[in-house]
Design a protein around this motif. Structure first.
Motif, PDB file in Angstrom:
ATOM      1  N   ILE A 464     -19.655 -23.038  46.322  1.00 27.12           N
ATOM      2  CA  ILE A 464     -19.350 -21.988  45.342  1.00 27.12           C
ATOM      3  C   ILE A 464     -20.607 -21.712  44.527  1.00 27.12           C
ATOM      4  N   VAL A 465     -21.009 -20.443  44.478  1.00 29.28           N
ATOM      5  CA  VAL A 465     -22.113 -20.037  43.597  1.00 29.28           C
ATOM      6  C   VAL A 465     -21.577 -18.923  42.707  1.00 29.28           C
ATOM      7  N   MET A 466     -21.612 -19.149  41.403  1.00 29.67           N
ATOM      8  CA  MET A 466     -20.939 -18.256  40.474  1.00 29.67           C
ATOM      9  C   MET A 466     -21.852 -17.875  39.318  1.00 29.67           C
ATOM     10  N   VAL A 467     -22.004 -16.581  39.088  1.00 20.45           N
ATOM     11  CA  VAL A 467     -22.653 -16.086  37.875  1.00 20.45           C
ATOM     12  C   VAL A 467     -21.593 -16.013  36.783  1.00 20.45           C
ATOM     13  N   THR A 468     -21.872 -16.578  35.616  1.00 17.23           N
ATOM     14  CA  THR A 468     -20.897 -16.548  34.534  1.00 17.23           C
ATOM     15  C   THR A 468     -21.588 -16.625  33.180  1.00 17.23           C
ATOM     16  N   HIS A 469     -20.907 -16.055  32.165  1.00 18.62           N
ATOM     17  CA  HIS A 469     -21.351 -16.183  30.778  1.00 18.62           C
ATOM     18  C   HIS A 469     -20.509 -17.206  30.027  1.00 18.62           C
ATOM     19  N   ASP A 470     -19.533 -17.808  30.709  1.00 17.51           N
ATOM     20  CA  ASP A 470     -18.641 -18.767  30.063  1.00 17.51           C
ATOM     21  C   ASP A 470     -19.208 -20.173  30.227  1.00 17.51           C
ATOM     22  N   MET A 471     -19.823 -20.683  29.161  1.00 15.30           N
ATOM     23  CA  MET A 471     -20.486 -21.988  29.246  1.00 15.30           C
ATOM     24  C   MET A 471     -19.498 -23.148  29.344  1.00 15.30           C
ATOM     25  N   ASP A 472     -18.267 -22.958  28.871  1.00 17.53           N
ATOM     26  CA  ASP A 472     -17.265 -24.014  29.026  1.00 17.53           C
ATOM     27  C   ASP A 472     -16.895 -24.197  30.489  1.00 17.53           C
ATOM     28  N   ILE A 473     -16.798 -23.107  31.231  1.00 22.26           N
ATOM     29  CA  ILE A 473     -16.541 -23.196  32.677  1.00 22.26           C
ATOM     30  C   ILE A 473     -17.700 -23.895  33.367  1.00 22.26           C
ATOM     31  N   VAL A 474     -18.913 -23.551  32.978  1.00 21.65           N
ATOM     32  CA  VAL A 474     -20.098 -24.194  33.559  1.00 21.65           C
ATOM     33  C   VAL A 474     -20.023 -25.701  33.342  1.00 21.65           C
ATOM     34  N   ASP A 475     -19.714 -26.093  32.111  1.00 20.55           N
ATOM     35  CA  ASP A 475     -19.692 -27.518  31.765  1.00 20.55           C
ATOM     36  C   ASP A 475     -18.590 -28.268  32.514  1.00 20.55           C
ATOM     37  N   GLN A 476     -17.427 -27.641  32.670  1.00 20.13           N
ATOM     38  CA  GLN A 476     -16.269 -28.326  33.222  1.00 20.13           C
ATOM     39  C   GLN A 476     -16.209 -28.320  34.744  1.00 20.13           C
ATOM     40  N   TYR A 477     -16.826 -27.315  35.382  1.00 19.77           N
ATOM     41  CA  TYR A 477     -16.625 -27.159  36.823  1.00 19.77           C
ATOM     42  C   TYR A 477     -17.891 -27.299  37.667  1.00 19.77           C
ATOM     43  N   ALA A 478     -19.027 -26.895  37.143  1.00 17.98           N
ATOM     44  CA  ALA A 478     -20.233 -26.817  37.971  1.00 17.98           C
ATOM     45  C   ALA A 478     -20.859 -28.188  38.197  1.00 17.98           C
ATOM     46  N   ASP A 479     -21.309 -28.437  39.433  1.00 20.53           N
ATOM     47  CA  ASP A 479     -22.112 -29.624  39.729  1.00 20.53           C
ATOM     48  C   ASP A 479     -23.548 -29.415  39.268  1.00 20.53           C
ATOM     49  N   ARG A 480     -24.018 -28.179  39.431  1.00 23.44           N
ATOM     50  CA  ARG A 480     -25.385 -27.827  39.034  1.00 23.44           C
ATOM     51  C   ARG A 480     -25.365 -26.500  38.305  1.00 23.44           C
ATOM     52  N   VAL A 481     -26.357 -26.320  37.445  1.00 23.34           N
ATOM     53  CA  VAL A 481     -26.529 -25.043  36.780  1.00 23.34           C
ATOM     54  C   VAL A 481     -27.964 -24.593  36.981  1.00 23.34           C
ATOM     55  N   LEU A 482     -28.134 -23.331  37.358  1.00 22.94           N
ATOM     56  CA  LEU A 482     -29.457 -22.720  37.454  1.00 22.94           C
ATOM     57  C   LEU A 482     -29.599 -21.773  36.268  1.00 22.94           C
ATOM     58  N   TRP A 483     -30.541 -22.088  35.383  1.00 23.09           N
ATOM     59  CA  TRP A 483     -30.824 -21.201  34.253  1.00 23.09           C
ATOM     60  C   TRP A 483     -31.978 -20.301  34.654  1.00 23.09           C
ATOM     61  N   VAL A 484     -31.676 -18.997  34.769  1.00 20.18           N
ATOM     62  CA  VAL A 484     -32.666 -18.003  35.181  1.00 20.18           C
ATOM     63  C   VAL A 484     -33.213 -17.311  33.946  1.00 20.18           C
ATOM     64  N   SER A 485     -34.523 -17.318  33.806  1.00 24.24           N
ATOM     65  CA  SER A 485     -35.161 -16.691  32.649  1.00 24.24           C
ATOM     66  C   SER A 485     -36.590 -16.306  33.015  1.00 24.24           C
ATOM     67  N   ASP A 486     -37.021 -15.139  32.527  1.00 23.00           N
ATOM     68  CA  ASP A 486     -38.390 -14.665  32.777  1.00 23.00           C
ATOM     69  C   ASP A 486     -38.714 -14.642  34.260  1.00 23.00           C
ATOM     70  N   GLY A 487     -37.731 -14.288  35.084  1.00 19.39           N
ATOM     71  CA  GLY A 487     -37.970 -14.090  36.505  1.00 19.39           C
ATOM     72  C   GLY A 487     -38.043 -15.354  37.329  1.00 19.39           C
ATOM     73  N   THR A 488     -37.730 -16.497  36.730  1.00 24.33           N
ATOM     74  CA  THR A 488     -37.816 -17.742  37.491  1.00 24.33           C
ATOM     75  C   THR A 488     -36.684 -18.667  37.086  1.00 24.33           C
TER      76      THR A 488
END
Length: 532
Positions: A464-488
């Motif tokens: 599962i790869v999911m774009v989301t603005h809900d940080m609680d979902i990220v914290d509770q469900y994601a194994d990994r988080v990719l923080w994209v900023s400044d093109g990288t």
């Protein structure tokens, strides 16, 4: 006192719909009042807002009974600001709304300048709208309404597509405008930062009946069972304050946060199982014109892994997701799906391996009937009709869409459209599911139901790869988080390590448990034991 804005015994039925969307609703709003319409997804909140504002039946046809009172001038702010814009530049867009009201040309510049200041839109008037971030676009939409000097502002989930910081900024801006005795009516799922300055909450049930109203804290207390049963989102902090929670170690929220942090830390410390790669991204660069949106991106996606992609509006999150689905071509670099370059996959074969859910669900609808929309892919693949019927029926039930099986997809509410778009992808057994904001516009019950379905697919080996603005979902469900900023990719790891770090994360706001933890850590640092 005569109501400033009201509807009396109003019912609404859309043409061709089997039942009423709103049933005998009576409400009144006084001048200067701030009112929040609250209810489960698909209950008719946006319909009620559209009736009160005159969009229904003025622009959207429907059968409306009952009486409506509204002032002469109203303004509406939608979820998607791009749907409101007609011109290319900021100044021309605000001027266009004034021209429609026949405002004299010699008055326009002053009104445009005043509206931009009030909306905190400090950009040149010749700025191209397409270059603005999501938050800035919503400020422009607001400036257009303020320039018209509307008597009432209707706001239909105005922060739905914004990153957490952008949402907070828009709420703060709207609160400052509300202080000027502006009358406002809101539909919103995200309540933190909004409900605390509402005068009144109007509560609807799933069938469009009004079941209660009153001051926010009273409604949350009096109708707590109904709110929980309907699966309506509740504020994460209100009516409490961070000071109150931090000062009481036995406070229910503090206990919940401590437990949540322990679970997140435990997940972060659990060694990752060695599983085969589903997808590999190598030195990917994507450009729009001469500008690199993403530059030299590299990462792997493993079988059964849940990855969240986060970042500010405009950071390139959706672009990256589209590239993983073969819908966006890279300028340099490669994407491999099961060790094969994505460009060498025939489209029909690729989409047997990869499912994609668009941010705008209407972009993927191809039939005239909800049932057919879910079944469409199976029919293309020549599934056995009895098997297809069983799977389709089950998905419609699981996503609370069975009652709408014969409806046209475009007649559904935004939340129902989102559920339908996800259901169409869960008919298959793809090895990689890509989802762009799958929970926005959903109530708590349907969000949890959707996340449970995705977790089930993850356990079966789907990545599962999911774009989301809900940080609680990220914290509770994601194994990994990719923080994209400044093109990288600025961070690739466990959510716990990102949220518990001291680094500032532009555009993002940590879950409340981490904000509380940082606050307590800073207090211990400033007042070590023995110095108080």
């Amino acid at each position: 006192m005569a109501p400033y804005l009201a509807c009396n015994d109003v019912s609404v039925r859309f043409y061709g719909a089997p039942s009423l969307t709103l049933r005998n609703v009576t409400i009144s709003v006084q001048k200067g009042e701030k009112v929040l319409l609250l209810g489960p997804s698909g209950c008719g909140k946006s319909t009620l807002l559209s009736v009160l504002s005159g969009i229904i039946p003025g622009t959207i046809e429907a059968e409306v009974t009952g009486d409506i009172i509204r002032p002469a001038s109203v303004g509406v702010m939608f979820q998607d600001p791009d749907a409101q814009f007609c011109m290319l530049t900021v100044g021309d867009e605000i001027a266009f709304s004034l021209e429609n009201r026949a405002i004299p040309r010699n008055e326009m510049d002053a009104r445009i300048d005043a509206a931009m200041r009030q909306a905190n839109l400090f950009v040149p008037k010749d700025t191209l709208i397409e270059t603005l971030s999501g938050g800035m676009k919503q400020r422009l939409a607001l400036a257009c309404l303020l320039a018209l000097e509307a008597d009432v502002l209707f706001l239909d989930e105005p922060t739905a597509q914004l990153d957490p910081q952008g949402r907070q900024d828009v709420f703060y801006l709207l609160k400052s405008i509300a202080a000027s005795d502006m009358t406002m009516v809101f539909v919103e799922h995200v309540l933190d930062g909004l409900i605390d300055w509402m005068d009144r909450v109007i509560l609807l049930d799933a069938t469009g009946n009004l079941i209660g109203e009153g001051a926010p804290q009273d409604v949350l207390r009096r109708y707590s069972k109904e709110i929980e049963a309907a699966g309506i989102w509740r504020p994460r902090l209100f009516p409490h304050t961070m000071d109150e929670v931090s000062a009481d170690s036995s406070h229910t929220l503090q206990i919940t946060w401590r437990d949540s942090l322990k679970q997140s830390e435990k997940r972060a410390q659990t060694p990752r199982q060695e599983k085969p790669d589903i997808c590999n991204v190598r030195d990917l660069t994507i450009s729009y014109g001469k500008t690199n949106v993403l530059e030299q991106i590299s990462f792997d996606i493993k079988k059964g892994e849940w990855i969240a992609i986060v970042g500010e509006n405009g950071a390139g999150k959706s672009t990256l997701l589209k590239a993983l689905a073969g819908l966006e071509k890279g300028r340099r670099g490669d994407i491999y799906i099961q060790d094969r370059p994505i460009r060498k996959w025939p489209a029909t074969k690729l989409y047997e391996q990869v499912g994609f859910v668009f941010q705008n669900p209407e972009l993927q609808f191809v039939t005239d009937r909800v049932y057919d929309e879910v079944a469409f892919g199976g029919r293309i693949r020549k599934f056995d009709e009895s098997v297809l019927s069983e799977k389709t029926h089950r998905l419609l039930q699981e996503f609370s869409l069975d009652a709408h099986r014969d409806a046209h997809p475009f007649t559904l509410s935004q939340g129902q459209k989102r559920r339908l778009s996800v259901a169409t992808m869960l008919l298959f057994e793809q090895k990689l599911l890509l989802l762009d904001e799958p929970t926005f516009g959903q109530d708590e019950a349907t969000s949890n139901q959707l996340l449970a379905r995705l977790m089930q697919r993850k356990k079966q080996g789907t990545a599962i790869v999911m774009v989301t603005h809900d940080m609680d979902i990220v914290d509770q469900y994601a194994d990994r988080v990719l923080w994209v900023s400044d093109g990288t990719i600025r961070f690739d790891g466990a959510p716990y390590h990102l949220f518990s770090s001291e680094e500032e994360i532009p555009g993002l706001i940590r879950p409340l448990s981490y904000e509380w933890e940082r606050r307590m850590r800073n207090e211990r640092y400033q007042h070590p034991i023995g110095t108080r």
